[in-house]
Scaffold this motif. Structure first.
Motif, short mmCIF file in Angstrom:
data_model
loop_
_atom_site.label_atom_id
_atom_site.label_comp_id
_atom_site.label_asym_id
_atom_site.label_seq_id
_atom_site.Cartn_x
_atom_site.Cartn_y
_atom_site.Cartn_z
N VAL A 67 29.42 -21.26 11.16
CA VAL A 67 28.26 -21.17 12.05
C VAL A 67 27.55 -19.84 11.79
O VAL A 67 28.16 -18.90 11.28
N VAL A 68 26.28 -19.80 12.13
CA VAL A 68 25.52 -18.55 12.03
C VAL A 68 25.96 -17.62 13.15
O VAL A 68 26.03 -18.03 14.31
N GLU A 69 26.32 -16.41 12.80
CA GLU A 69 26.83 -15.47 13.78
C GLU A 69 25.81 -15.24 14.89
O GLU A 69 24.63 -14.96 14.64
N GLY A 70 26.27 -15.39 16.12
CA GLY A 70 25.39 -15.21 17.27
C GLY A 70 24.58 -16.44 17.63
O GLY A 70 23.89 -16.46 18.65
N LEU A 73 24.07 -23.48 15.49
CA LEU A 73 23.75 -23.76 14.08
C LEU A 73 25.06 -23.77 13.31
O LEU A 73 25.60 -22.74 12.95
N ARG A 74 25.56 -24.96 13.05
CA ARG A 74 26.88 -25.08 12.44
C ARG A 74 26.88 -26.16 11.37
O ARG A 74 26.03 -27.06 11.35
N SER A 75 27.86 -26.06 10.49
CA SER A 75 28.01 -27.04 9.43
C SER A 75 28.85 -28.22 9.92
O SER A 75 29.42 -28.18 11.01
N TYR A 76 28.93 -29.23 9.09
CA TYR A 76 29.86 -30.31 9.36
C TYR A 76 31.27 -29.83 9.01
O TYR A 76 31.45 -29.02 8.10
N PRO A 77 32.30 -30.29 9.73
CA PRO A 77 33.67 -29.82 9.46
C PRO A 77 34.21 -30.35 8.14
O PRO A 77 33.86 -31.45 7.70
N VAL A 78 35.07 -29.54 7.51
CA VAL A 78 35.74 -29.91 6.27
C VAL A 78 37.24 -29.74 6.49
O VAL A 78 37.68 -28.73 7.04
N ALA A 79 38.03 -30.72 6.06
CA ALA A 79 39.48 -30.71 6.31
C ALA A 79 40.23 -29.95 5.23
O ALA A 79 39.89 -30.02 4.04
N LEU A 80 41.23 -29.20 5.65
CA LEU A 80 42.17 -28.53 4.75
C LEU A 80 43.53 -29.21 4.91
O LEU A 80 44.07 -29.28 6.01
N ASP A 81 44.08 -29.68 3.79
CA ASP A 81 45.38 -30.35 3.80
C ASP A 81 46.41 -29.40 3.19
O ASP A 81 46.33 -29.06 2.02
#
Length: 373
Positions: free
Chosen positions: A209-212, A216-224
């Motif tokens: 997300v943009v600080e502050g 305004l955020r991205s779509y989530p990405v999974a970490l396995d």
């Protein structure tokens, strides 16, 4: 005749020269007036501070703009337009005529020299060329150039997306816009560093997300994150001591990625070797008997590694032990009685057999053979 024609041609040439002279003088005077202080070029009346802004989808963007005009002019009105291709014709359409901009545009300028415009909640369709136009009491002026708005989104990247515990993971937030700084979240919780050594608990969904400006955020990405079985444990369906004849099951569980396979082992005591007695997550013990008592251990294994559970000791309850002892003693008693009585029975059988044989011998002398003549 020839003399008259010469005079006529001379007059026509002088007249042409006068016309050309007057036209050139008018152009010169106009040019001087344009370049003089307090005047403005009709070709360049509008200046854009940043003609190529970039905005994140959902954010707000401001077109910084100034405009000029001559001292003799008074600004009557102003409008912003968007360039659209209608068929094969490029046209400038006033923003007020486009329903998608209603309540999302805000004019920040005035009727003097500020023509700045803000667009809120920027959408993908907002990308394109924008123009400014204003009318004075003498002229209608418009920008020769345009503001070209680019619209982009935050794109989260986790590299690599599948790792083993201990591997290095790098988080990258991509966008075509220049951003001051971004922050990362994993399943709603802040991430301290964008690069780290993966642990089992690091598996999850990451977004930037943009600080502050957390909206305004991205779509989530999974970490396995793959790791060997952890916290391997055994649960007994019947707590406490076992009851004879009852059904009991042992269940093995662990935290593992990928999922673990389970193998069961049993030993009579801690010093005895363990023997494999089953496989699978659940080990059923049907109709419990004394032979089911002992130490049980579960081994969990996956492609990353393996781990054992702690040993679990299964015993029979006191009542069951008493019954078992009674049955054992009863069985032993029967065996002792049989062992003690067996010789007596044999002796009795032998004596009876001898007595029977003696009687047969006695009875055999009571009769004589009688011969008839």
């Amino acid at each position: 005749m020839n003399f008259s024609m010469i005079k006529l041609n001379s007059r026509i040439s002088n007249a042409s020269l006068n016309i050309v002279f007057h036209v050139d003088m008018e152009k010169l005077i106009t040019l001087l007036l344009i370049l003089a202080p307090g005047t403005v070029s009709a070709d360049w009346p509008v200046t854009f501070e940043n003609p190529n802004p970039c905005a994140l989808k959902g954010s707000s963007v401001t077109f910084r703009c100034t405009y000029n005009y001559t001292a003799e002019e008074t600004v009557l009105n102003h409008t912003w337009h968007k360039g659209l291709l209608k068929g094969d014709i490029w046209t400038r359409v006033e923003l007020s005529e486009l329903s998608s901009y209603h309540s999302r545009t805000e004019y920040l300028g005035d009727l003097h020299h500020n023509c700045s415009l803000a667009i809120h909640d920027v959408q993908d369709t907002d990308a394109g060329h924008y123009y400014f136009k204003f009318d004075t009491n003498k002229y209608g002026r418009r920008s020769k150039g345009s503001v070209y708005l680019s619209v982009t989104e935050l794109s989260a990247r986790v590299h690599p997306q599948r790792v083993r515990a201990g591997d290095t993971v790098t988080l990258e937030c991509r966008t075509t816009c220049q951003l001051s700084s971004v922050v990362w979240f994993k399943d709603g919780r802040p991430v301290a560093e964008p690069e780290f050594q993966a642990k089992a608990e690091d598996a999850g969904n990451y977004l930037c997300v943009v600080e502050g400006r957390e909206s305004l955020r991205s779509y989530p990405v999974a970490l396995d994150v793959q790791y060997p079985p952890l916290n391997v444990s055994i649960e007994v369906s019947q707590p406490g001591s076992l009851a004879l004849g009852k059904n009991v099951s042992l269940t093995c569980s662990s935290a593992a990625n990928p999922a673990a396979d389970y193998t069961w082992y049993k030993g009579a005591s801690s010093s005895s070797p363990l023997l494999q007695v089953g496989s699978g997550r659940v080990l059923p013990l049907l109709s419990v008997e004394a032979s089911h008592t002992g130490l049980y251990l579960c081994r969990a294994r996956n492609s990353v590694g393996e781990n054992n559970s702690t040993e679990v000791l299964l015993t029979l309850g006191r009542t069951n032990i008493t019954v078992t002892r009674v049955l054992l003693f009863f069985g032993l008693g029967i065996k002792v009685v049989i062992v003690m009585l067996l010789p007596l029975v044999i002796i009795w059988a032998c004596r009876k057999r001898r007595k029977t044989a003696a009687n047969k011998k006695v009875y055999s002398h009571d009769y004589e053979n009688i011969h008839t003549a």
